[in-house]
Design a protein around this motif. Structure first.
Motif, short mmCIF file in Angstrom:
data_model
loop_
_atom_site.label_atom_id
_atom_site.label_comp_id
_atom_site.label_asym_id
_atom_site.label_seq_id
_atom_site.Cartn_x
_atom_site.Cartn_y
_atom_site.Cartn_z
N ALA A 1 -14.90 8.96 -23.71
CA ALA A 1 -13.48 9.19 -23.41
C ALA A 1 -13.17 8.75 -21.98
N TRP A 2 -14.09 9.00 -21.05
CA TRP A 2 -13.90 8.59 -19.65
C TRP A 2 -13.78 7.07 -19.57
N VAL A 3 -14.65 6.38 -20.24
CA VAL A 3 -14.62 4.91 -20.23
C VAL A 3 -13.32 4.40 -20.84
N ALA A 4 -12.91 4.99 -21.96
CA ALA A 4 -11.67 4.56 -22.63
C ALA A 4 -10.46 4.73 -21.72
N HIS A 5 -10.36 5.86 -21.04
CA HIS A 5 -9.24 6.09 -20.11
C HIS A 5 -9.32 5.16 -18.90
N SER A 6 -10.53 4.91 -18.41
CA SER A 6 -10.68 4.05 -17.24
C SER A 6 -10.28 2.61 -17.55
N GLU A 7 -10.55 2.16 -18.76
CA GLU A 7 -10.20 0.79 -19.12
C GLU A 7 -8.70 0.59 -19.25
N LYS A 8 -7.96 1.66 -19.38
CA LYS A 8 -6.50 1.56 -19.45
C LYS A 8 -5.84 1.53 -18.08
N LEU A 9 -6.63 1.77 -17.04
CA LEU A 9 -6.07 1.76 -15.68
C LEU A 9 -5.68 0.33 -15.31
N PRO A 10 -4.69 0.18 -14.42
CA PRO A 10 -4.31 -1.17 -13.98
C PRO A 10 -5.48 -1.92 -13.38
N ARG A 11 -5.48 -3.23 -13.57
CA ARG A 11 -6.59 -4.04 -13.07
C ARG A 11 -6.73 -3.93 -11.55
N ASN A 12 -5.59 -3.87 -10.86
CA ASN A 12 -5.66 -3.82 -9.40
C ASN A 12 -6.26 -2.50 -8.91
N PHE A 13 -6.27 -1.47 -9.75
CA PHE A 13 -6.86 -0.18 -9.36
C PHE A 13 -8.36 -0.35 -9.14
N LEU A 14 -9.03 -0.93 -10.12
CA LEU A 14 -10.46 -1.18 -9.98
C LEU A 14 -10.72 -2.32 -9.01
N HIS A 15 -9.81 -3.31 -8.98
CA HIS A 15 -9.98 -4.46 -8.09
C HIS A 15 -9.96 -4.02 -6.63
N ASN A 16 -9.05 -3.10 -6.29
CA ASN A 16 -8.95 -2.62 -4.91
C ASN A 16 -10.20 -1.89 -4.49
N VAL A 17 -10.77 -1.11 -5.41
CA VAL A 17 -12.00 -0.40 -5.09
C VAL A 17 -13.13 -1.38 -4.83
N SER A 18 -13.21 -2.44 -5.67
CA SER A 18 -14.24 -3.46 -5.48
C SER A 18 -14.05 -4.18 -4.16
N ASP A 19 -12.79 -4.51 -3.82
CA ASP A 19 -12.51 -5.18 -2.55
C ASP A 19 -12.91 -4.31 -1.38
N GLY A 20 -12.65 -3.01 -1.50
CA GLY A 20 -13.02 -2.10 -0.42
C GLY A 20 -14.52 -2.08 -0.19
N ASN A 21 -15.27 -2.08 -1.28
CA ASN A 21 -16.72 -2.10 -1.14
C ASN A 21 -17.19 -3.42 -0.54
N ALA A 22 -16.54 -4.53 -0.95
CA ALA A 22 -16.91 -5.84 -0.43
C ALA A 22 -16.60 -5.93 1.07
#
Length: 246
Positions: free
Chosen positions: A150-171
């Protein structure tokens, strides 16, 4: 996210093998509880199963199946940490994750949880076993797996920029770290004068003082020698006064 899905699939595959050996698992719990003189209370936590295996397990078959259960629980715990680090989460995903973390805690009371349809693990127990002894411990893994899906299913519905921003922050963080390392590597070796220690300052001062004294001493000798030689060449060798004087 792909790494999380892969981990989840691997745990599911291991659990399918474990599920096929549920009767062996229950038999191992029966044996170890009897050896521990603990036949009354239910098996209510992961820590309790760990204690049975560590102190009351007398054959390799029982140890193998109990260890398999504990390893799956350990992998689920590690996966919770990966989920937490993947993105900050929303109220929905955070609530799911907190539930997972609570369920896989070694001391959490599992006695009241029950896996429901489509899971049939409880149905494979007798009424007494399901109600009073093993209903919670056999329900733990399928419930946690459902929560993680269920966590994965909800996370995949999040906007792409949500996960993208986290990745950029780590980079960006890694880039800044690399830049700091490069800057330190390019700095000339040796301490900067402003950061010299007291002992180093004392050593430097002592060397300067010694060099100054040697310089003064050498200069004095040079001047003295120069004085004598200059007088000698300007006046010539000493001769007694008389006809030989010029």
């Amino acid at each position: 996210m792909n790494e999380v899905k892969e981990c989840l699939r691997n745990i599911e595959q291991t659990y399918k093998i474990f599920q096929q050996q549920q009767f062996t698992f229950i038999a191992a719990l029966e044996h170890t509880r009897e050896d521990a003189h603990d036949k009354i209370r239910p098996v209510a936590s992961i820590g309790q199963v760990q204690a049975y295996m560590d102190h009351h397990c007398n054959n390799t078959t029982d140890r193998r199946i109990l260890l398999m259960f504990l390893n799956i629980c350990s992998e689920l715990n590690k996966l919770c940490q990966k989920l937490e680090a993947l993105h900050p989460g929303t109220s929905v995903t955070n609530n799911i994750l907190e539930k997972c973390k609570l369920l896989v805690s070694p001391s959490n009371d599992l006695s009241t949880i029950r896996a429901k349809y489509p899971h049939d693990v409880v149905n494979h127990l007798s009424c007494d076993e399901a109600k009073n002894h093993y209903g919670g411990v056999v329900s733990l893994i399928p419930i946690v797996l459902d929560c993680m899906k269920a966590w994965v299913a909800h996370s995949e519905k999040l906007p792409r920029n949500f996960l993208h921003n986290v990745s950029d922050g780590n980079a960006d963080s890694q880039k800044r770290t690399q830049q700091d390392v490069s800057a330190k590597a390019s700095t000339p070796l040796g301490p900067h004068p402003a950061t010299l220690t007291t002992a180093t300052q004392t050593l430097v001062s002592y060397k300067d003082y010694s060099q100054e004294q040697n310089s003064k001493h050498g200069k004095k000798e040079h001047l003295n020698g120069t004085g004598r030689n200059t007088w000698k060449y300007l006046n010539g060798p000493w001769k007694p006064p008389g006809k030989h004087s010029f």
